[in-house]
Design a protein around this motif. Structure first.
Motif, short mmCIF file in Angstrom:
data_model
loop_
_atom_site.label_atom_id
_atom_site.label_comp_id
_atom_site.label_asym_id
_atom_site.label_seq_id
_atom_site.Cartn_x
_atom_site.Cartn_y
_atom_site.Cartn_z
N VAL A 12 0.87 -1.19 0.00
CA VAL A 12 0.00 0.00 0.00
C VAL A 12 0.90 1.23 0.00
N GLU A 13 1.09 1.81 -1.17
CA GLU A 13 2.05 2.91 -1.34
C GLU A 13 1.58 3.79 -2.50
N ASP A 14 1.41 5.10 -2.26
CA ASP A 14 0.93 6.00 -3.31
C ASP A 14 2.06 6.55 -4.19
N ASP A 15 3.31 6.38 -3.76
CA ASP A 15 4.46 6.80 -4.58
C ASP A 15 4.69 5.73 -5.65
N SER A 16 4.36 6.04 -6.90
CA SER A 16 4.43 5.04 -7.96
C SER A 16 5.85 4.53 -8.18
N GLY A 17 6.84 5.39 -8.00
CA GLY A 17 8.23 4.97 -8.18
C GLY A 17 8.65 3.96 -7.14
N LEU A 18 8.36 4.26 -5.87
CA LEU A 18 8.72 3.34 -4.79
C LEU A 18 7.91 2.05 -4.89
N GLN A 19 6.65 2.18 -5.29
CA GLN A 19 5.81 0.99 -5.46
C GLN A 19 6.40 0.06 -6.52
N SER A 20 6.84 0.62 -7.63
CA SER A 20 7.44 -0.19 -8.70
C SER A 20 8.73 -0.85 -8.24
N GLN A 21 9.54 -0.08 -7.49
CA GLN A 21 10.81 -0.61 -6.97
C GLN A 21 10.56 -1.80 -6.06
N LEU A 22 9.57 -1.66 -5.16
CA LEU A 22 9.27 -2.74 -4.22
C LEU A 22 8.67 -3.94 -4.95
N ARG A 23 7.80 -3.68 -5.91
CA ARG A 23 7.19 -4.78 -6.67
C ARG A 23 8.26 -5.58 -7.41
N TRP A 24 9.22 -4.87 -8.00
CA TRP A 24 10.30 -5.54 -8.74
C TRP A 24 11.19 -6.33 -7.79
N HIS A 25 11.49 -5.75 -6.62
CA HIS A 25 12.40 -6.42 -5.67
C HIS A 25 11.79 -7.68 -5.09
N PHE A 26 10.49 -7.64 -4.77
CA PHE A 26 9.85 -8.77 -4.08
C PHE A 26 9.20 -9.72 -5.08
N ASP A 27 9.97 -10.14 -6.08
CA ASP A 27 9.42 -11.03 -7.10
C ASP A 27 9.22 -12.46 -6.59
N GLN A 28 9.75 -12.77 -5.38
CA GLN A 28 9.52 -14.10 -4.82
C GLN A 28 8.12 -14.23 -4.21
N TYR A 29 7.40 -13.10 -4.14
CA TYR A 29 6.04 -13.09 -3.62
C TYR A 29 5.05 -12.77 -4.74
N GLU A 30 3.79 -13.14 -4.51
CA GLU A 30 2.73 -12.67 -5.40
C GLU A 30 2.32 -11.28 -4.91
N VAL A 31 2.80 -10.24 -5.61
CA VAL A 31 2.63 -8.87 -5.14
C VAL A 31 1.34 -8.27 -5.68
N VAL A 32 0.56 -7.68 -4.77
CA VAL A 32 -0.63 -6.93 -5.11
C VAL A 32 -0.40 -5.50 -4.63
N ALA A 33 -0.78 -4.50 -5.43
CA ALA A 33 -0.50 -3.11 -5.07
C ALA A 33 -1.79 -2.32 -4.89
N ALA A 34 -1.74 -1.33 -3.98
CA ALA A 34 -2.85 -0.40 -3.76
C ALA A 34 -2.25 0.97 -3.46
N THR A 35 -2.97 2.02 -3.82
CA THR A 35 -2.45 3.37 -3.61
C THR A 35 -3.17 4.13 -2.52
N ASN A 36 -4.31 3.63 -2.03
CA ASN A 36 -5.04 4.32 -0.97
C ASN A 36 -5.81 3.30 -0.12
N ARG A 37 -6.50 3.81 0.87
CA ARG A 37 -7.17 2.93 1.83
C ARG A 37 -8.27 2.10 1.16
N GLU A 38 -9.09 2.73 0.32
CA GLU A 38 -10.18 2.00 -0.33
C GLU A 38 -9.65 0.84 -1.17
N GLU A 39 -8.59 1.11 -1.94
CA GLU A 39 -8.00 0.05 -2.76
C GLU A 39 -7.41 -1.05 -1.88
#
Length: 455
Positions: A12-39
């Protein structure tokens, strides 16, 4: 490893750059992303992630933490077993500690050091897996007898009684409404007895025509009546050495009750059309949904037979009176039917369905619940079974106050947990999956003292 086999991580991260970095790094997990509380809430409902990596500053409150705290509270309520790791700024230590006190598992301060974050996530996944195994073990403990799923104190007492009666030859009668599980407990009695390696033979006294009941029970000789072309053993002889289960004994014809009484007293039978007395060693267990004492008073059931079959009478409470058992049984049936029918995409019940299950009176008891959940597994379109799938959406029985139902269930859960841990607050909080301060708040809310467990 396919993505479906990987552990699920929600970022859960609204900074798209940091979100992409974390998604790329944690490729050993099934990563799901959200940018706000509702998501984030929607992702938790849909994906049920084991771990959540959440920024404390979320839009529209990017500079503050109120939205982040609200997200933590809602996720903790929705999915108490999920581990939330909060990401904060360097100068935000107090809010990080506050987040942990609110229900977050751990916190991590920016800027991101991926090696350190790797260790925190690995530990969180490990602990989540251990807790999941522990819950499975606890669920297994909630099956006190083979085939019996219960945590209600009265049902557990009945199970202990069954365990004591199992090795004996005492004639038992199980009473209670239809669908409460009388046959399941009868089978448990048989399996706990020295006769377990022999047959348990059942006969439903309400399903056999009156003129055939005697030959069904005691058998008949060749030529005893038209169509009797050979000697045929009855249910009593077939069960020799094992257990005879007389279901719906209250529906046995009055004329046949005297012959059954003689068998129970003498342990000998005579086949229809025969004169030979045949000794039979069998354990007898009976069941009925009728009030036998009232039938005795009305003269529709023999008093001497009543006392003979009720050497031990066990009354099984209806499902509506079994605290904690509704959801326990519902989840058991859901797991069973999703596996049987290959609907592994169904993961649980929606919050509305849980409220409906708790609020409904279940007049058909466990049998009705089993049928409704089996049908809901077939009809469900989503990952969560809804109250509509269960057919409980507009039921008149749901007009009661659901908030009151939840509060009653919560109070009973706390009382049971305190009883199980002998009022040990630390152990109780762990058992309930809440922090000690939260448990103290709940005990204060419901006016529960340690001495209340004896209520």
């Amino acid at each position: 490893m396919s993505s479906s086999d990987k552990p699920k991580l929600l970022i859960v991260e609204d900074d798209s750059g940091l979100q992409s970095q974390l998604r790329w790094h944690f490729d050993q997990y099934e990563v799901v992303a959200a940018t706000n509380r509702e998501e984030a809430i929607a992702a938790v409902r849909l994906h049920e992630p084991a771990i959540i990596l959440q920024d404390l500053g979320l839009p529209p409150d990017d500079e503050g933490v109120d939205e982040g705290f609200r997200c933590i509270r809602e996720i903790s309520t929705l999915s108490p077993t999920t581990k939330i790791i909060v990401m904060t700024g360097n100068a935000d230590y107090e809010n990080a500690v506050r987040a942990v006190a609110m229900g977050a598992y751990d916190f991590y301060q920016k800027p991101v050091n991926t090696d350190t974050l790797d260790l925190i996530l690995q530990r969180a996944f490990h602990i989540h897996e251990l807790e999941q195994r522990n819950r499975i073990l606890q669920e297994q403990k909630q099956a006190p007898l083979d085939g019996v799923i219960a945590c209600d104190p009265n049902m557990l007492k009945i199970c202990r009684t069954i365990e004591k009666l199992g090795p004996s030859n005492v004639t038992c009668t199980l009473t209670g409404e239809s669908g409460t599980g009388k046959e399941v407990l009868a089978k448990a009695l048989h399996k706990l007895s020295p006769r377990a390696d022999k047959r348990m033979v059942a006969i439903n006294c309400a399903a056999v025509p009156e003129n055939l009941m005697e030959s069904e029970l005691f058998g008949y000789e060749k030529g005893a009546f038209t169509g009797a072309n050979k000697r045929t053993l009855g249910k009593v002889e077939t069960a020799a050495g094992g257990t005879l289960f007389l279901d719906e004994i209250g529906d046995m014809p009055l004329g046949l009750q005297a012959k059954l009484l003689r068998f129970l007293q003498e342990r000998v039978i005579e086949r229809v059309g025969g004169r030979e007395e045949i000794p039979v060693d069998v354990r007898v267990v009976c069941a009925t949904n009728k009030n036998l004492k009232e039938m005795v008073a009305e003269g529709t059931f023999r008093e001497d037979l009543y006392y003979r079959i009720c050497e031990m009478e066990i009354n099984i409470p209806p499902l509506r009176d079994r605290f904690g058992d509704k959801l326990l049984l519902a989840r058991h049936f859901l797991s069973t039917f999703t596996e049987q029918q290959g609907h592994n995409n169904i993961t649980g019940f929606s919050p509305e369905a849980i409220e409906a299950i708790e609020a409904y009176d279940w007049p058909g008891n466990i049998r009705e619940m089993e049928n409704r959940i089996k049908r809901s597994v077939v009809m469900a379109d989503d990952k969560l079974i809804s109250s509509e799938d269960l057919g409980l959406l507009n039921s008149d029985e749901l007009t009661i106050n659901l908030r009151q139902v939840r509060q009653t269930a919560e109070r009973n859960a706390i009382l049971r947990a305190l009883a199980m841990t002998e009022s040990n607050i630390s152990a109780t909080s762990k058992l309930l999956g809440v922090t000690r301060p939260t448990l103290y708040d709940l005990m204060k809310k419901y006016n529960i003292q340690s001495s209340s467990i004896g209520e």
